[in-house]
Design an enzyme around this catalytic site. Structure first.
Site, PDB file in Angstrom:
ATOM      1  CE  LYS A   1      -7.122  -0.013   6.485  1.00  0.00           C
ATOM      2  NZ  LYS A   1      -7.872   0.527   5.358  1.00  0.00           N
TER       3      LYS A   1
ATOM      4  CD  GLN B   1      -6.787  -4.290   4.356  1.00  0.00           C
ATOM      5  OE1 GLN B   1      -7.714  -4.974   4.750  1.00  0.00           O
ATOM      6  NE2 GLN B   1      -6.964  -3.041   3.947  1.00  0.00           N
TER       7      GLN B   1
ATOM      8  CG  HIS C   1      -1.910   0.982   1.383  1.00  0.00           C
ATOM      9  ND1 HIS C   1      -1.652   2.275   1.765  1.00  0.00           N
ATOM     10  CD2 HIS C   1      -3.247   0.910   1.180  1.00  0.00           C
ATOM     11  CE1 HIS C   1      -2.802   2.943   1.799  1.00  0.00           C
ATOM     12  NE2 HIS C   1      -3.777   2.150   1.443  1.00  0.00           N
TER      13      HIS C   1
ATOM     14  CB  CYS D   1      -3.687   3.358  -1.539  1.00  0.00           C
ATOM     15  SG  CYS D   1      -4.958   4.547  -1.195  1.00  0.00           S
TER      16      CYS D   1
ATOM     17  CG  ASP E   1       0.801  -2.247   6.280  1.00  0.00           C
ATOM     18  OD1 ASP E   1      -0.106  -2.265   7.132  1.00  0.00           O
ATOM     19  OD2 ASP E   1       0.690  -1.665   5.181  1.00  0.00           O
TER      20      ASP E   1
HETATM   21  N1  7TS Z   1      -1.620  -0.705   4.744  1.00  0.00           N
HETATM   22  C1  7TS Z   1      -2.539  -1.454   4.117  1.00  0.00           C
HETATM   23  C2  7TS Z   1      -2.195  -2.844   3.694  1.00  0.00           C
HETATM   24  C3  7TS Z   1      -3.817  -0.922   3.898  1.00  0.00           C
HETATM   25  O1  7TS Z   1      -4.719  -1.674   3.275  1.00  0.00           O
HETATM   26  C4  7TS Z   1      -4.105   0.389   4.329  1.00  0.00           C
HETATM   27  C5  7TS Z   1      -5.443   1.031   4.063  1.00  0.00           C
HETATM   28  C6  7TS Z   1      -3.109   1.107   4.995  1.00  0.00           C
HETATM   29  C7  7TS Z   1      -1.879   0.525   5.177  1.00  0.00           C
HETATM   30  C8  7TS Z   1      -3.337   2.480   5.507  1.00  0.00           C
HETATM   31  O2  7TS Z   1      -4.252   2.509   6.538  1.00  0.00           O
HETATM   32  P1  7TS Z   1      -4.699   3.914   7.161  1.00  0.00           P
HETATM   33  O3  7TS Z   1      -5.680   3.544   8.206  1.00  0.00           O
HETATM   34  O4  7TS Z   1      -3.469   4.538   7.696  1.00  0.00           O
HETATM   35  O5  7TS Z   1      -5.286   4.697   6.040  1.00  0.00           O
HETATM   36  N2  7TS Z   1      -6.135   0.482   2.990  1.00  0.00           N
HETATM   37  C9  7TS Z   1      -7.246   0.967   2.406  1.00  0.00           C
HETATM   38  C10 7TS Z   1      -7.904   0.309   1.377  1.00  0.00           C
HETATM   39  O6  7TS Z   1      -7.532  -0.757   0.911  1.00  0.00           O
HETATM   40  N3  7TS Z   1      -8.974   1.022   1.024  1.00  0.00           N
HETATM   41  O7  7TS Z   1      -9.021   2.127   1.779  1.00  0.00           O
HETATM   42  C11 7TS Z   1      -7.953   2.112   2.647  1.00  0.00           C
END
Ligand code: 7TS
Length: 412
Positions: free
Chosen positions: A225, A202, A122, A365, A199
């Protein structure tokens, strides 16, 4: 077996209609819905306890502090962290990665050094390292992704060179759904003295995760999430690493003492939490963790694996539909990205929305991964503990229908 009907009662939003149809929420990889227990924890905090933490000697502040720190302890237990002090609250997973790239990276990564990532990251676990590499004169390397959406692990020994300072990879891809063999990567990296950041944005919401078992050095994830509120992220790191790291942001709360010219840092974890934290949302995140633990992460994983199997089977029956990533549900999570021949994913997303079905369409992303897959965008349905087999069926029916509709429209 999860009692999904019972679980759904805890999520009032799942009872609403969208465009006159019952909502089918399949955008959980972007953010999950929140159970009443989490909403109520927020209301309760603001109606009974609201005060700043680590400051007042009055009752409300002491209560707020105790509950904030209790949520930290819960978060630590949830991921098997040896001490609550190794859990740092940030705004989101993105900020947790940036904390490491600044506070750890600037000290440990220098000219000519390498950081090893994967081709499926990501942007949150890519761009911070690009920025660090640029600032320090370092280079990024990548574990390739195979045609079936797995890491080409046989390349790892070659890629882990004498210049590698860090490996940073996702536990689960938000596009391919792939669950990566993180433990194996950690073992190989550690055999060469190289630390690993995972990371977990997910992975942590959907899989049982134990940081001691993974033996990772850093783990980043987001509360929103995993049934928690927005605005809360977590960085776990090994205590010795955190002790040695400089702070990321300076300000209140992160200091032990301050003079006009200098300051000395507070103890862990507060050294990394400058300014007033997101007290209410962290406490409500504690309620989300209680909820997940009551149901059990093993059970949630089993449910999602069955849903993934069902959804993949149904989607594969649709002619001209391509699913990205591994097809075996044992190797992947419940985020399923796909494309349908002749149908732009944005159009598909819009048609599904009219049916009350929420999916995401776009680059997710992960622009470099999209290029690798040879597409500019994909549709993605992502499931969670409250989704049902019937919802997977509604998705497949709506995709088939959209294909028919679009075929007619585009040939007029
Ligand atoms: N890493 C992964 C694997 C992700 O899927 C996401 C967010 C992030 C980092 C970042 O998370 P945040 O909470 O800091 O934004 N992924 C997604 C997605 O797949 N659709 O919207 C956000």
């Amino acid at each position: 077996m999860l009692d999904v009907a019972r679980i759904r009662e805890d999520f009032p939003i799942l009872g609403r209609k969208v465009h006159g149809r019952p909502l089918v929420y399949l955008d959980n990889a972007a953010t999950s819905q929140k159970p009443l227990a989490v909403v109520e924890a927020l209301v309760e905090f603001y109606t009974r306890t609201n005060a700043n933490v680590h400051r007042g000697i009055h009752a409300l502040s002491e209560e707020a502090t105790a509950r904030f720190e209790e949520a930290r302890a819960k978060t630590g237990r949830f991921i098997g962290a040896p001490k609550p002090a190794t859990v740092i609250f940030t705004r989101n997973a993105t900020e947790a990665v940036n904390l490491v790239s600044h506070a750890w990276g600037r000290r440990h990564v220098g000219p000519g050094d390498e950081i090893l990532l994967t081709e499926m990251e990501h942007h949150s676990n890519l761009v911070p390292w690009q920025m660090l590499a640029q600032a320090q004169g370092a280079t990024l390397k990548f574990i390739p992704v195979t045609s079936d959406g797995q890491l080409a692990l046989e390349e790892l020994p070659r890629l882990l060179g004498g210049k590698t300072q860090l490996v940073s990879l996702t536990l689960m891809s938000n596009v391919l759904g792939t669950i990566n063999p993180v433990k194996e990567v950690v073992q190989q990296a550690h055999s060469k003295g190289i630390p690993v950041l995972v990371d977990g944005a997910q992975g942590v919401p959907h899989l049982p995760v134990n940081v001691l078992d993974l033996n990772c050095d850093f783990l980043a994830f987001s509360a929103h999430k995993m049934l928690g509120p927005t605005g809360v992220g977590v960085l776990y790191a090994k205590e010795a690493i955190l002790e040695e790291m400089d702070p990321f942001l300076g300000g209140g709360d992160m200091i032990r003492d301050v003079w006009l010219e200098k300051a000395v840092w507070n103890d862990l974890p507060w050294k990394f939490e400058a300014g007033t934290p997101n007290v209410a949302d962290v406490i409500a995140f504690g309620a989300a963790i209680d909820y997940l633990e009551r149901i059990g992460m093993e059970e949630i994983r089993r449910h999602e694996e069955a849903l993934t199997r069902h959804a993949i089977k149904l989607l594969r029956e649709i002619e001209g539909l391509t699913i990205y990533g591994p097809l075996d549900p044992a190797r992947r999570g419940a985020a399923i990205a796909f494309n349908v021949n002749g149908l732009h994913p944005h159009d598909l997303g819009q048609i599904l929305d009219e049916e009350g079905i929420a999916i995401r369409a776009g680059h997710h992303c992960c622009k470099p991964l999209m290029r690798k897959l040879g597409v500019v965008a994909a549709a993605r349905a992502s499931f969670y503990l409250y989704n049902t087999e019937e919802e997977a069926e509604l998705l497949a029916q709506a995709v088939s229908k959209a294909k028919g509709v679009f075929h007619v429209v585009s040939h007029r």
